[in-house]
Design a protein around this motif. Sequence first.
Motif, PDB file in Angstrom:
ATOM      1  N   LEU A  52       5.791   9.111  -7.332  1.00  0.00           N
ATOM      2  CA  LEU A  52       4.508   9.273  -6.651  1.00  0.00           C
ATOM      3  C   LEU A  52       3.712   7.968  -6.662  1.00  0.00           C
ATOM      4  N   PHE A  53       3.673   7.292  -7.794  1.00  0.00           N
ATOM      5  CA  PHE A  53       2.956   6.017  -7.835  1.00  0.00           C
ATOM      6  C   PHE A  53       3.594   5.002  -6.878  1.00  0.00           C
ATOM      7  N   GLN A  54       4.922   5.059  -6.752  1.00  0.00           N
ATOM      8  CA  GLN A  54       5.584   4.165  -5.798  1.00  0.00           C
ATOM      9  C   GLN A  54       5.185   4.503  -4.357  1.00  0.00           C
ATOM     10  N   LYS A  55       5.154   5.776  -4.032  1.00  0.00           N
ATOM     11  CA  LYS A  55       4.720   6.176  -2.679  1.00  0.00           C
ATOM     12  C   LYS A  55       3.313   5.671  -2.392  1.00  0.00           C
ATOM     13  N   ILE A  56       2.451   5.760  -3.398  1.00  0.00           N
ATOM     14  CA  ILE A  56       1.066   5.319  -3.220  1.00  0.00           C
ATOM     15  C   ILE A  56       1.011   3.818  -2.985  1.00  0.00           C
ATOM     16  N   TYR A  57       1.658   3.029  -3.844  1.00  0.00           N
ATOM     17  CA  TYR A  57       1.521   1.577  -3.655  1.00  0.00           C
ATOM     18  C   TYR A  57       2.216   1.104  -2.397  1.00  0.00           C
ATOM     19  N   GLU A  58       3.306   1.731  -1.991  1.00  0.00           N
ATOM     20  CA  GLU A  58       3.957   1.333  -0.737  1.00  0.00           C
ATOM     21  C   GLU A  58       3.074   1.674   0.469  1.00  0.00           C
ATOM     22  N   ASP A  59       2.482   2.857   0.457  1.00  0.00           N
ATOM     23  CA  ASP A  59       1.554   3.247   1.527  1.00  0.00           C
ATOM     24  C   ASP A  59       0.377   2.281   1.586  1.00  0.00           C
ATOM     25  N   HIS A  60      -0.207   1.996   0.442  1.00  0.00           N
ATOM     26  CA  HIS A  60      -1.402   1.153   0.389  1.00  0.00           C
ATOM     27  C   HIS A  60      -1.086  -0.291   0.780  1.00  0.00           C
ATOM     28  N   PHE A  61       0.095  -0.766   0.439  1.00  0.00           N
ATOM     29  CA  PHE A  61       0.463  -2.126   0.824  1.00  0.00           C
ATOM     30  C   PHE A  61       0.486  -2.252   2.349  1.00  0.00           C
ATOM     31  N   ASP A  65      -2.409  -4.299   5.427  1.00  0.00           N
ATOM     32  CA  ASP A  65      -2.116  -5.074   6.630  1.00  0.00           C
ATOM     33  C   ASP A  65      -2.816  -4.475   7.846  1.00  0.00           C
ATOM     34  N   GLU A  66      -2.783  -3.158   7.953  1.00  0.00           N
ATOM     35  CA  GLU A  66      -3.437  -2.480   9.077  1.00  0.00           C
ATOM     36  C   GLU A  66      -4.945  -2.744   9.076  1.00  0.00           C
ATOM     37  N   ILE A  67      -5.551  -2.647   7.904  1.00  0.00           N
ATOM     38  CA  ILE A  67      -6.993  -2.873   7.803  1.00  0.00           C
ATOM     39  C   ILE A  67      -7.328  -4.329   8.098  1.00  0.00           C
ATOM     40  N   ALA A  68      -6.560  -5.251   7.512  1.00  0.00           N
ATOM     41  CA  ALA A  68      -6.814  -6.680   7.738  1.00  0.00           C
ATOM     42  C   ALA A  68      -6.653  -7.035   9.214  1.00  0.00           C
ATOM     43  N   GLU A  69      -5.661  -6.481   9.860  1.00  0.00           N
ATOM     44  CA  GLU A  69      -5.454  -6.771  11.283  1.00  0.00           C
ATOM     45  C   GLU A  69      -6.584  -6.205  12.132  1.00  0.00           C
ATOM     46  N   ARG A  70      -7.159  -5.082  11.729  1.00  0.00           N
ATOM     47  CA  ARG A  70      -8.311  -4.549  12.471  1.00  0.00           C
ATOM     48  C   ARG A  70      -9.524  -5.467  12.283  1.00  0.00           C
ATOM     49  N   ILE A  71      -9.695  -5.985  11.082  1.00  0.00           N
ATOM     50  CA  ILE A  71     -10.775  -6.950  10.844  1.00  0.00           C
ATOM     51  C   ILE A  71     -10.598  -8.154  11.767  1.00  0.00           C
ATOM     52  N   LYS A  72      -9.375  -8.646  11.876  1.00  0.00           N
ATOM     53  CA  LYS A  72      -9.110  -9.809  12.738  1.00  0.00           C
ATOM     54  C   LYS A  72      -9.313  -9.463  14.208  1.00  0.00           C
ATOM     55  N   ALA A  73      -8.961  -8.250  14.618  1.00  0.00           N
ATOM     56  CA  ALA A  73      -9.168  -7.831  16.011  1.00  0.00           C
ATOM     57  C   ALA A  73     -10.657  -7.814  16.354  1.00  0.00           C
ATOM     58  N   LEU A  74     -11.486  -7.598  15.327  1.00  0.00           N
ATOM     59  CA  LEU A  74     -12.936  -7.600  15.516  1.00  0.00           C
ATOM     60  C   LEU A  74     -13.519  -8.997  15.287  1.00  0.00           C
ATOM     61  N   ASP A  75     -12.642  -9.988  15.146  1.00  0.00           N
ATOM     62  CA  ASP A  75     -13.010 -11.395  14.969  1.00  0.00           C
ATOM     63  C   ASP A  75     -13.683 -11.660  13.628  1.00  0.00           C
ATOM     64  N   GLY A  76     -13.307 -10.879  12.621  1.00  0.00           N
ATOM     65  CA  GLY A  76     -13.819 -11.090  11.270  1.00  0.00           C
ATOM     66  C   GLY A  76     -12.835 -11.868  10.425  1.00  0.00           C
TER      67      GLY A  76
END
Length: 156
Positions: A52-61, A65-76
């Motif tokens: 379960l901890f592995q599923k969590i860290y793999e999902d979060h990793f 990237d998804e969150i960071a790319e959205r920040i970049k799409a918003l020019d942040g």
Amino acid sequence: MQNLATELETTALEAIIDGLTQGLAETAVTTMKAQNYHWNVTGMAFGPLHDLFQKIYEDHFEAQDEIAERIKALDGHAEGRLAEHLRRSKVEECEGKLPAEQMVAKMAADQELLAGTMAALAEASEKNGDLLTQDMAIERGQVHEKFAWMLRSHLK
């Protein structure tokens, strides 16, 4: 209602990028915390908790990237410094060695906190007309709520 990054007003962008940055920081800290627990969990529930901890860290990793790319799409600026993530995050690092039950309880609380962060981001995104970020935040919030439920189930 606006929904493209290029159509958002400056104040809306700032509010949304701030919420995304908060989510990124908390996701990054929780990723490492889950990996720490994955490495160090012991006891009779080792197998399922290790998985379960592995599923969590793999999902979060991947979510980072998804969150960071959205920040970049918003020019942040997508913050990548661990020290800055730790400074900003409401999720705290694990101190020392913990028994499995405490790991589970702390990770469940962290998942609930992350769900709340994503819900606040979804509300800010809706208020400012950013449906794309709102959708992502809702989806992430649901993932965190599910992980919280799965973790709490180990404590009953």
